[in-house]
Motif scaffolding. Structure first.
Motif, mmCIF file in Angstrom:
data_model
loop_
_atom_site.group_PDB
_atom_site.id
_atom_site.type_symbol
_atom_site.label_atom_id
_atom_site.label_comp_id
_atom_site.label_asym_id
_atom_site.label_seq_id
_atom_site.Cartn_x
_atom_site.Cartn_y
_atom_site.Cartn_z
ATOM 1 N N ALA A 54 0.834 -1.204 0.000
ATOM 2 C CA ALA A 54 0.000 0.000 0.000
ATOM 3 C C ALA A 54 0.866 1.250 0.000
ATOM 4 O O ALA A 54 0.529 2.257 -0.652
ATOM 5 C CB ALA A 54 -0.924 -0.013 1.216
ATOM 6 N N MET A 55 1.983 1.195 0.721
ATOM 7 C CA MET A 55 2.893 2.338 0.755
ATOM 8 C C MET A 55 3.493 2.583 -0.621
ATOM 9 O O MET A 55 3.662 3.745 -1.038
ATOM 10 C CB MET A 55 3.996 2.081 1.782
ATOM 11 C CG MET A 55 4.816 3.305 2.147
ATOM 12 S SD MET A 55 3.833 4.483 3.087
ATOM 13 C CE MET A 55 5.034 5.764 3.409
ATOM 14 N N GLU A 56 3.814 1.514 -1.342
ATOM 15 C CA GLU A 56 4.342 1.668 -2.694
ATOM 16 C C GLU A 56 3.334 2.385 -3.587
ATOM 17 O O GLU A 56 3.687 3.320 -4.323
ATOM 18 C CB GLU A 56 4.686 0.308 -3.294
ATOM 19 C CG GLU A 56 5.226 0.410 -4.719
ATOM 20 C CD GLU A 56 5.230 -0.904 -5.471
ATOM 21 O OE1 GLU A 56 5.993 -1.006 -6.452
ATOM 22 O OE2 GLU A 56 4.471 -1.810 -5.099
ATOM 23 N N CYS A 57 2.074 1.956 -3.520
ATOM 24 C CA CYS A 57 1.026 2.587 -4.346
ATOM 25 C C CYS A 57 0.858 4.055 -3.974
ATOM 26 O O CYS A 57 0.690 4.921 -4.850
ATOM 27 C CB CYS A 57 -0.291 1.842 -4.172
ATOM 28 S SG CYS A 57 -0.282 0.164 -4.836
ATOM 29 N N SER A 58 0.907 4.347 -2.672
ATOM 30 C CA SER A 58 0.768 5.727 -2.214
ATOM 31 C C SER A 58 1.923 6.596 -2.710
ATOM 32 O O SER A 58 1.720 7.740 -3.148
ATOM 33 C CB SER A 58 0.707 5.747 -0.680
ATOM 34 O OG SER A 58 0.672 7.078 -0.195
ATOM 35 N N LEU A 59 3.137 6.056 -2.657
ATOM 36 C CA LEU A 59 4.306 6.802 -3.126
ATOM 37 C C LEU A 59 4.253 7.017 -4.637
ATOM 38 O O LEU A 59 4.607 8.093 -5.126
ATOM 39 C CB LEU A 59 5.585 6.071 -2.736
ATOM 40 C CG LEU A 59 6.003 6.226 -1.277
ATOM 41 C CD1 LEU A 59 7.037 5.169 -0.902
ATOM 42 C CD2 LEU A 59 6.560 7.621 -1.026
ATOM 43 N N ASP A 60 3.817 6.006 -5.367
ATOM 44 C CA ASP A 60 3.672 6.169 -6.821
ATOM 45 C C ASP A 60 2.728 7.320 -7.134
ATOM 46 O O ASP A 60 3.008 8.162 -8.004
ATOM 47 C CB ASP A 60 3.143 4.872 -7.447
ATOM 48 C CG ASP A 60 4.208 3.803 -7.580
ATOM 49 O OD1 ASP A 60 5.407 4.149 -7.529
ATOM 50 O OD2 ASP A 60 3.849 2.630 -7.747
ATOM 51 N N ALA A 61 1.596 7.357 -6.422
ATOM 52 C CA ALA A 61 0.613 8.423 -6.650
ATOM 53 C C ALA A 61 1.184 9.786 -6.265
ATOM 54 O O ALA A 61 0.966 10.793 -6.959
ATOM 55 C CB ALA A 61 -0.661 8.128 -5.857
ATOM 56 N N GLU A 62 1.920 9.811 -5.154
ATOM 57 C CA GLU A 62 2.513 11.062 -4.690
ATOM 58 C C GLU A 62 3.521 11.597 -5.701
ATOM 59 O O GLU A 62 3.568 12.803 -5.999
ATOM 60 C CB GLU A 62 3.188 10.827 -3.336
ATOM 61 C CG GLU A 62 3.714 12.080 -2.656
ATOM 62 C CD GLU A 62 4.286 11.787 -1.283
ATOM 63 O OE1 GLU A 62 4.828 12.731 -0.679
ATOM 64 O OE2 GLU A 62 4.213 10.633 -0.813
#
Length: 218
Positions: A54-62
């Motif tokens: 989930a952190m990876e997806c959040s960072l990608d979006a950021e």
């Protein structure tokens, strides 16, 4: 007056370091499951992997938001792209922690045996690589990044020595063969974690130099 992008980059850096620490904690627990025969630690790694994903997806979006919102150039652009490169490596470290923890659970079904000295050495080297990769990224330490990259060959040689040791064990005795196979998988996982740390270090070099440092002769 502080530029808006500086605030956003500071938050990106904090989030990247959080992800690194999550992955590092996963590796520590995975190694505890192997060397400490701790099933609870392995279960924590397995259950915690979703948070790293989930952190990876959040960072990608950021990262995509920062690129679209600020249209950065020069050093800011290199930093954001360096983070983009490193995010996948952090997630893969988490995946390798899961793989190692799963092997640890399989080894719990077997009688305990003294661990391979080479495997313990590789585990300690992996822990050190993780710590230095995080420091390297946090401080954008070019010298440390270059040192991590130079040490990749040493890690590879240690990994190869472990595989040879396990192959010899399997040839000499049939009964420990399954255990040796599991240890080979663990050694491979540790080596891959070190590879990801090298990739993170190469991202730091990219941030400094703006050029790909992969496949260079160091």
């Amino acid at each position: 007056m502080e530029r808006r992008i500086e605030t956003d980059l500071a938050q990106l850096k904090a989030d990247m370091l959080t992800a690194m620490h999550m992955a590092q904690a996963g590796v520590d627990k995975a190694l505890l499951s192997v060397f400490g025969r701790d099933a609870a630690a392995a279960d924590e790694v397995l259950s915690g992997d979703a948070a790293i994903d989930a952190m990876e997806c959040s960072l990608d979006a950021e990262i995509l938001r920062l690129l679209a919102l600020h249209q950065p150039v020069a050093g800011d652009l290199r930093y954001i792209l360096g983070c983009m490169r490193a995010v996948g490596d952090i997630e893969r470290i988490g995946d390798q922690a899961v793989n190692i923890a799963e092997r640890g659970l399989l080894l719990l079904e077997r009688q305990p045996a003294p661990p391979s000295p080479g495997l313990k050495e590789l585990a300690e080297a992996t822990r050190e690589h993780l710590v230095r990769a995080a420091v390297c990224f946090m401080d954008l330490n070019l010298e440390l990044a270059q040192r991590i990259c130079r040490e990749a060959e040493d890690i590879g040689a240690l990994h190869e020595a472990i595989l040879k040791e396990m192959t010899t064990l399997m040839l000499e005795e049939a009964r420990p063969a399954e255990r040796a196979i599991q240890l080979c998988f663990i050694a491979h996982g540790l080596k891959r974690i070190c590879d990801q740390c090298t990739n993170i270090a190469e991202s730091v070099i990219f941030i400094h130099e703006g050029a790909c440092s992969r496949h260079r002769n160091n």
